[in-house]
Motif scaffolding. Structure first.
Motif, short mmCIF file in Angstrom:
data_model
loop_
_atom_site.label_atom_id
_atom_site.label_comp_id
_atom_site.label_asym_id
_atom_site.label_seq_id
_atom_site.Cartn_x
_atom_site.Cartn_y
_atom_site.Cartn_z
N ASP A 73 0.85 -1.19 0.00
CA ASP A 73 0.00 0.00 0.00
C ASP A 73 0.89 1.24 0.00
OD1 ASP A 73 0.78 0.68 2.65
OD2 ASP A 73 -0.85 -0.51 3.51
N GLU A 74 0.28 2.41 -0.09
CA GLU A 74 1.05 3.65 -0.27
C GLU A 74 2.00 3.92 0.90
OE1 GLU A 74 2.37 6.52 -2.72
OE2 GLU A 74 0.83 5.03 -3.15
N GLU A 75 1.53 3.72 2.13
CA GLU A 75 2.38 3.98 3.29
C GLU A 75 3.51 2.97 3.39
OE1 GLU A 75 0.13 4.43 6.88
OE2 GLU A 75 -0.06 6.59 6.53
N GLU A 76 3.25 1.72 3.02
CA GLU A 76 4.32 0.71 3.03
C GLU A 76 5.40 1.09 2.03
OE1 GLU A 76 1.72 -3.28 4.20
OE2 GLU A 76 1.97 -2.69 2.11
N ARG A 77 4.99 1.53 0.84
CA ARG A 77 5.97 1.94 -0.17
C ARG A 77 6.78 3.14 0.33
NH1 ARG A 77 5.75 5.93 -4.12
NH2 ARG A 77 7.37 5.69 -5.69
N GLU A 78 6.10 4.13 0.91
CA GLU A 78 6.80 5.32 1.39
C GLU A 78 7.78 4.96 2.50
OE1 GLU A 78 3.22 8.54 0.45
OE2 GLU A 78 3.58 7.85 2.51
N ALA A 79 7.37 4.06 3.41
CA ALA A 79 8.25 3.65 4.51
C ALA A 79 9.52 2.99 3.98
CB ALA A 79 7.51 2.69 5.44
N ILE A 80 9.36 2.10 3.00
CA ILE A 80 10.51 1.39 2.45
C ILE A 80 11.43 2.33 1.69
CG2 ILE A 80 11.24 -0.37 0.80
CD1 ILE A 80 8.69 -1.92 1.56
N VAL A 81 10.84 3.20 0.86
CA VAL A 81 11.67 4.09 0.04
C VAL A 81 12.43 5.11 0.90
CG1 VAL A 81 11.64 5.80 -1.81
CG2 VAL A 81 10.23 3.77 -2.00
N VAL A 82 11.77 5.66 1.92
CA VAL A 82 12.46 6.59 2.83
C VAL A 82 13.57 5.85 3.58
CG1 VAL A 82 12.23 7.99 4.91
CG2 VAL A 82 10.54 8.19 3.09
N GLY A 83 13.27 4.64 4.04
CA GLY A 83 14.31 3.86 4.73
C GLY A 83 15.51 3.59 3.84
N LEU A 84 15.25 3.26 2.57
CA LEU A 84 16.35 3.02 1.64
C LEU A 84 17.16 4.28 1.41
CD1 LEU A 84 14.50 0.78 -0.99
CD2 LEU A 84 16.24 0.04 0.64
N ALA A 85 16.49 5.42 1.33
CA ALA A 85 17.19 6.68 1.13
C ALA A 85 18.09 7.02 2.32
CB ALA A 85 16.19 7.81 0.88
N LEU A 86 17.68 6.63 3.52
CA LEU A 86 18.47 6.91 4.71
C LEU A 86 19.80 6.15 4.72
CD1 LEU A 86 15.67 6.97 7.43
CD2 LEU A 86 17.18 8.86 6.83
N LEU A 87 19.91 5.11 3.88
CA LEU A 87 21.17 4.37 3.81
C LEU A 87 22.32 5.27 3.36
CD1 LEU A 87 20.01 0.97 2.31
CD2 LEU A 87 20.87 1.39 4.61
N GLY A 88 21.99 6.39 2.70
CA GLY A 88 23.04 7.32 2.30
C GLY A 88 23.81 7.87 3.48
N ARG A 89 23.23 7.80 4.67
CA ARG A 89 23.90 8.30 5.87
C ARG A 89 24.95 7.33 6.41
NH1 ARG A 89 19.66 11.41 9.82
NH2 ARG A 89 18.89 12.95 8.33
N THR A 90 24.90 6.09 5.97
CA THR A 90 25.80 5.09 6.55
C THR A 90 27.20 5.15 5.98
OG1 THR A 90 25.28 3.39 4.89
CG2 THR A 90 23.81 3.55 6.82
N GLY A 91 27.36 5.73 4.79
CA GLY A 91 28.66 5.71 4.14
C GLY A 91 29.00 4.37 3.53
N ASP A 92 28.06 3.43 3.55
CA ASP A 92 28.27 2.09 2.99
C ASP A 92 27.84 2.13 1.52
OD1 ASP A 92 28.14 -0.61 2.24
OD2 ASP A 92 27.65 -1.24 4.29
#
Length: 224
Positions: A73-92
């Motif tokens: 659903d829309e919120e599940e997609r938004e949660a996953i995509v935002v979480g994936l974008a946050l990986l940019g903070r890890t430096g990995d």
């Protein structure tokens, strides 16, 4: 990346491509050799997948082939995509590349354009320093339960040689920490990756004990 995972990634790339994709393009994305791509394409074609093309020209996936959709659903997609974008903070960087691929798959399933919805912005800023052991290698050693010999510099600048069994990674905003069983100290220890001065796999006796060590770690420190 396993062979079956590469097959799936190749299919996904060909599905999204608007023009023939060369082996070189796929090899760069998947971080393998062109020869590996040629072998994988041949195997996929032999299994009946409708891939047309040839080496040096490029490959396409004929119309009519598709994969089952991901039901989000829309919120599940938004949660996953935002979480994936946050990986940019890890430096990995390896995880960041994987996040881009995953975001594209979610976008495909949702019939939307890849990336974050326009209503979101996620900062990728980080100040994580690099060390001799990269997060990508650390994750691989954890998965493979590979014993490591490291040279580690502590906060006071003292260096010691350690034999460790890596079991988990903790990503903070300013540092990545490896959780491992330290043979020298006979206990679980936390090692900042930027303080690892040298690393060498020893392939010693560690297989099958990773999960047991993780249970010990969680029982001692459930909220690291």
């Amino acid at each position: 990346m396993t062979r079956s995972t590469r097959f799936f990634e190749i299919i996904q790339m060909l599905r999204r491509a608007s023009a023939p994709m060369t082996a070189a393009q796929m090899a760069e994305t998947l971080e393998v050799t062109k020869r590996t791509i040629y072998r994988d394409i041949a195997s996929l074609q032999a299994s009946g997948l409708p891939i047309d093309g040839e080496a040096g020209v490029g490959y396409i996936l004929r119309a009519g082939y598709d994969l089952p959709p991901i039901m989000l659903d829309e919120e599940e997609r938004e949660a996953i995509v935002v979480g994936l974008a946050l990986l940019g903070r890890t430096g990995d960087q390896a995880l960041e590349k994987a996040a881009v691929r995953a975001s594209a798959k979610i976008a495909d399933a949702a019939a939307a354009t890849p990336g974050l919805p326009e209503t979101f912005r996620v900062s990728e800023w980080n100040q994580i320093p690099a060390g001799a052991l990269s997060p990508a290698d650390a994750r691989r050693y954890i998965r493979e339960e590979t014993e490591l010999q490291i040279t580690y510099r502590d906060e006071a600048g003292r260096c010691t040689d350690r034999c460790i069994h890596p079991i988990a990674l903790i990503y903070y905003i300013d540092v990545v920490v490896l959780v491992a069983w330290c043979v020298l100290r006979d206990g679980l220890r936390h090692f900042r990756l930027d303080r690892v001065q040298a690393v060498k796999p020893t392939y010693g006796a560690f297989h099958t004990s990773g999960e047991a060590l993780r249970r010990i770690w969680q029982s001692e420190d459930p909220s690291p």
